[in-house]
Design an enzyme around this catalytic site. Structure first.
Site, short mmCIF file in Angstrom:
data_model
loop_
_atom_site.label_atom_id
_atom_site.label_comp_id
_atom_site.label_asym_id
_atom_site.label_seq_id
_atom_site.Cartn_x
_atom_site.Cartn_y
_atom_site.Cartn_z
CD GLU A 112 -2.75 -1.27 2.38
OE1 GLU A 112 -3.23 -0.24 2.88
OE2 GLU A 112 -2.90 -2.41 2.88
CB CYS B 260 -1.49 7.15 2.24
SG CYS B 260 -2.11 6.04 3.46
#
Ligand code: FAD
Length: 1007
Positions: free
Chosen positions: A764, A798
């Site tokens: 990720e 993020c």
């Protein structure tokens, strides 16, 4: 205290008297049964819930629509799915509208404005004067409230306060000749009466730091109250949602004890009887009044935010603060009414209700305790109950009407609340005027109506939510087991604030300790130490850790490999129980862990708490999912054959975790690997090593078998890289930057001669997340959503917003408010509860972000940059907003990971979507819009892993928002989602032929 049953006959008698007068009044049909636009709207809204939702949504958006085309388009989009005669009628108008939109739009607008005028007394004092005069002529009084947009900046809060002060002067001037003497004038509160909402007096109300918010509110409220005292006017504090209740009562107490106001009795506040703790609150306030020997007014209402409170509590898995049966609210109202009347010496009661039973009760009970109509008053909302108002005046009661004044945009939210109240299934007005319920039923003692709900399901809304999701909707939802999210800490509660403050204090005494690697359950100390420092005070050492050597890596992998033999054979249930014990440890230590995050990575209280809660959620969710996988899956029902899919662990995993969610992501990846039967080596980010050490010791406390999880400190380039290339590593779970993610992906792709498995990489990475602000969006909500998404945890998520795309000319309205909202953020030390913006993680991050800001200043327009208070010495970067940014620029393409927001303009939704998708990343995205058509388009065309509509783009909740993206944002895995654990397993299918000589077991397809 009198027994209510004894006075029931009197209550009914008075009630019937009131009903007789209402029935004789020509105004009794003013809200229901009319044949005009409003009447039809009400009628069909009560009959068809879908029509009601769609129409009320349209009413809400109407004032922001500028062109006739937009009005016609929106209405037709909203009515698309509804089939009432009204919508057929409106569809007809819309057909005309397609040819001549100005005509249709003008008619629609006129009708809705007329509707708003039923409930809003005027756009300002001047225009409201005629209505106020009319109320006074009829023998009633009024209280005036200024409808305001949500306040997002200090200027707006100042303006609101100034508007109240000038309204006081205006009313004082213009109503002098009205102030007649009435029969019970001796006890009458001042003629001029204002109602104020505290949320309009403070740009950012901080639940964790009420003192600062109270000071900000008082700085604007006190001048209003002082002026009120000079003019002999009354000030009431309205009560808003539950999150503001404690604060409002505190503000009231402060105000009432301010120098210059301590002896002024003409101040009041509101008690909402639908709140479970409202009786206690009333008692507390009365006790306080006795202690200070002071008087005030209490407006007793049932409460206007019932749906909101239920939804908010359900979303946060908090206990629902309101009663969920109407009879309970009504009964509680009567209980509190008695309490106030019995304490009349301290509190002047204002019974704000349109319910004749409630009114009759209050008046009857007042009489039983010897109070005449001059000792209290009834209050109603403007336009809601004219015939009831008149009936009460007729019977000699004092009545005050609550008159909102204001512009259309804020007026619409108020209008929608009133429309909802009038069409509510359980509301008195609808029962009396809409569905003609019998007088006897309307006057029934609410206490005699048995509450039908199960107390348990009230207090645990999440369970009923899970039940509902099982019943399915348009989108099928899996028969989800009962996973319940960890409720976030509610910092409005003082005991919760105290716990966090104590944790911060106790952790601050533990700073600077040494932590070591853990291999096969034993400590491994190395010669080299790595320091973890507080980014807000770089000279403060949070802890020092042993840096792992190459030998440590080799030993840790060997230990994990040895432990895999037993751990992979440990039953799934035992592994789940271990994870649940870990969850219990995390829960016990939640404040302590959050405090470590405050010091080690610079998270504010709320952000730190959210991270810990997420870690707790991961444990519960993955344990639940493992049980599901553990049961195996019958692939197909076939006679004579059984095929079952089950899931094997992959082997030894390397967990390489980031610092920005130092506990949640570390815990989530580790737990996913362990619960599925893998063993791991954890390599936390250097910057958050101490939190990782705390996590490791909690795992050990929970009974971690030796070598099942091993912990190695060190930097990514050495320890991380060694792990990735090690041939005995079968699985890598990584969350971090794009650059490192790609390197890992590539390194893991190289297969060594003695390697047994192809390495699986769960990867990720970052995002360059965009949010589209449509022309019709609700800017009150959008501004707050942008601020939270772009600047929460200093933009170091993020999921954080970094590209804001404004459609058409919404830019001009949005930008000034956005800048004000950014300016209202408090930059400070994260341990202070009022801080919004803490430091970025380290000097390297500071310099990198700064270089982007320098670039932005050279190539674009700096629209806003905050100021860092001079006393701060850490790695602080202020919130920064650039405009005139084009999509091809570095600022719009590269991930910055800091509080830097670029605003890009798009002429329409087409080009907004093009810009939004023009990115190497695809993680989160957002849209604020009130056009069903635009929402549908963005839903299908904005290609990101997590798309959020009309809400912030950060704050994914485990189980609810499975999180992760694609393109350069990740490999398509979804943390906290139902498929996540599969990435940590090898699926395996066993097929058995169960047919023996033509005989197959009956129903023989059990797993
Ligand atoms: C002058 C005035 C000032 C007001 N100021 C405020 C204020 O400051 N803050 C505020 O929140 N409200 C305020 N209100 C709004 C008020 O809360 C609503 O108008 C009121 O609740 C309607 O109650 P009722 O007694 O008129 O009607 P009723 O029809 O008897 O009661 C409706 C109310 O019952 C409650 N209710 C409905 N269904 C349920 C259920 N299933 N379970 C439990 N309870 C339920 C809700 O509170 C709902 O509003 C004010 C109202 C007036 C008249």
């Amino acid at each position: 205290m009198s027994n209510v049953t004894n006075i029931q006959a009197e209550i009914e008698q008075l009630g019937r008297q009131i009903f007789d007068l209402i029935d004789k009044d020509s105004a009794s049909r003013s809200l229901f049964g009319k044949r005009d636009f409003y009447g039809r709207l009400m009628e069909w809204s009560m009959r068809d819930p879908l029509f009601k939702t769609q129409m009320f949504r349209f009413v809400d958006v109407l004032p922001t629509l500028r062109s006739p085309d937009e009005v016609v388009e929106h209405l037709s989009e909203y009515l698309n799915d509804t089939h009432t005669p009204v919508s057929t009628f409106l569809q007809g108008a819309l057909r005309v509208g397609r040819f001549i939109p100005p005509v249709s739009a003008a008619i629609i607008r006129k009708n809705i404005l007329a509707m708003a005028n039923i409930f809003i007394a005027g756009s300002d004092g001047d225009s409201a004067l005629r209505n106020l005069h009319k109320i006074w002529k009829e023998g009633a009084r009024f209280t005036v409230d200024i409808l305001g947009e949500a306040v997002v900046g200090e200027r707006e809060a100042d303006e609101y306060s100034a508007r109240y002060r000038s309204l006081l002067d205006f009313l004082s001037n213009r109503t002098q000749t009205w102030q007649a003497i009435t029969s019970h004038a001796c006890n009458e509160p001042p003629f001029i009466n204002l109602s104020i909402k505290i949320s309009a007096l403070c740009a950012r109300i901080h639940s964790a730091d009420p003192e600062t918010s109270i000071a900000a509110i008082l700085s604007r409220l006190k001048p209003i109250a002082i002026r009120a005292k000079e003019l002999g006017a009354f000030i009431n504090l309205d009560m808003e949602h539950y999150g503001l209740k404690e604060l409002t009562l505190e503000v009231f107490k402060h105000l009432a004890t301010e120098a210059g106001l301590a002896d002024y009795p003409h101040l009041g506040f509101v008690i909402q009887a639908y709140l479970r703790d409202s009786y206690e609150d009333t008692e507390k306030m009365l006790r306080w009044a006795r202690q200070c020997d002071r008087q005030f007014a209490i407006r007793l209402v049932k409460g206007a935010y019932w749906d909101f409170e239920k939804v908010m509590a359900a979303q946060r898995t908090w206990e629902v603060p309101v009663y969920t049966s109407k009879a309970q609210t009504d009964t509680n109202y009567e209980r509190i009414a008695r309490l106030i009347l019995e304490n009349r010496k301290y509190a002047y009661p204002a019974f704000a209700t349109h319910n004749v039973r409630t009114i009759s009760f209050a008046a009857t009970y007042a009489r039983t305790v010897g109070l005449g109509p001059g000792n209290y008053e009834f209050q109603m909302l403007f336009g809601m109950a004219t015939s009831i108002r008149r009936a009460l005046i007729n019977l000699g009661y004092r009545v005050r009407e609550y008159c909102p004044i204001g512009e259309l945009v804020p007026g619409m939210a108020y209008l929608v609340r009133r429309l909802l109240e009038n069409t509510s299934n359980e509301g008195f007005l609808r029962a009396k005027f809409g569905t003609n319920t019998s007088v006897q039923e309307l006057l029934r003692d609410p206490a005699s109506q048995r509450a039908q709900e199960d107390e348990h399901s009230i207090r645990h809304p999440e369970r009923s939510a899970a039940d509902k999701s099982r019943s399915g909707g348009a989108v099928s939802s899996d028969p989800a087991p009962l996973f319940v999210n960890q409720p976030p800490a509610d910092f409005t509660v003082s005991s919760v604030r105290e716990k966090m403050a104590q944790a911060i204090q106790s952790v601050s005494a533990k700073l600077g300790l040494k932590y070591v690697n853990v291999i096969a359950g034993r400590s491994r100390i190395s010669d080299q130490q790595m320091l973890s420092i507080n980014p807000a005070r770089p000279d403060q050492i949070v802890g020092s850790v042993s840096k792992a050597t190459t030998k440590d890596v080799v030993d840790a992998v060997a230990a994990a490999r040895r432990s895999f033999i037993d751990w992979s054979k440990t039953s799934g249930e035992d592994r789940c129980q271990f994870i649940e014990r870990l969850r219990a440890r995390l829960k016990e230590s939640r404040y302590e862990l959050a405090a470590w995050e405050v010091f080690e990575v610079g998270k504010t209280w709320a952000e730190a708490d959210a991270d810990v809660s997420e870690a707790i959620d991961f444990c519960a969710f993955y344990a639940q999912e493992m049980r599901r996988l553990n049961a195996g899956r019958l692939t197909q029902k076939t006679a004579g054959e059984v095929s079952v899919e089950s899931f094997l662990p992959r082997g030894v995993g390397a967990v390489i975790a980031p610092w920005n969610f130092p506990l949640a992501i570390l815990c989530g990846m580790t737990v996913a690997a362990l619960v599925t039967g893998n063993t791991v080596i954890i390599k936390p980010a250097e910057q958050s090593s101490v939190i990782a050490a705390r996590f490791m010791s909690l795992m050990q406390e929970a009974g971690l078998p030796e070598g099942v999880a091993n912990l190695l400190f060190g930097d990514g380039e050495t320890v991380g890289a060694l792990l990735v290339v090690h041939p005995e590593i079968d699985l890598i779970a990584f969350t971090g930057s794009r650059q490192v993610g790609i390197e890992i992906w590539e390194m893991a792709g190289v297969t060594h001669a003695n390697q047994k498995n192809l390495k699986k990489v769960v990867c990720e990475m970052g995002g360059k997340n965009a949010m589209i602000i449509d022309t019709d969006s609700d800017l009150d909500e959008a501004v707050l959503g942008i601020i939270q998404s772009a600047f929460g945890f200093q933009g170091q998520k993020c999921s954080a917003l970094s590209r804001l795309i404004t459609v058409g000319d919404v830019h001009e309205q949005l930008l000034p408010r956005l800048i004000e909202a950014a300016a209202a953020l408090t930059i400070g030390l994260p341990e202070n509860p009022g801080t919004d913006i803490g430091p970025v993680i380290d000097r390297a991050a500071l310099e990198k972000i700064q270089s982007y800001i320098d670039l932005g200043k050279r190539e674009h327009t700096l629209a806003y940059q905050g100021e860092i208070p001079s006393e701060l010495r850490g790695f602080f970067i202020p919130p920064t907003i650039f405009t005139e940014v084009d999509t091809a620029s570095r600022l719009a393409q590269e991930e910055i990971f800091g509080p830097v927001l670029s605003v890009l303009r798009a002429k329409d939704l087409d080009s907004a979507l093009k810009i939004a998708n023009d990115s190497p990343f695809a993680l989160t995205g957002g849209l604020y819009s009130r056009s069903p058509k635009h929402i549908a388009r963005v839903r299908s065309e904005f290609l990101v892993g997590n798309l959020y509509i009309n809400r912030p783009v950060t704050g994914a909740i485990v189980g609810r928002h499975p999180f992760g993206g694609f393109k350069m944002s990740g490999s398509g895995t979804k943390a906290g989602g139902r498929d996540y654990l599969l990435h940590f397993t090898f699926p395996r299918v066993v097929t058995e032929n169960t047919l023996r000589r033509g005989f197959a077991p009956e129903g023989g397809s059990q797993v």
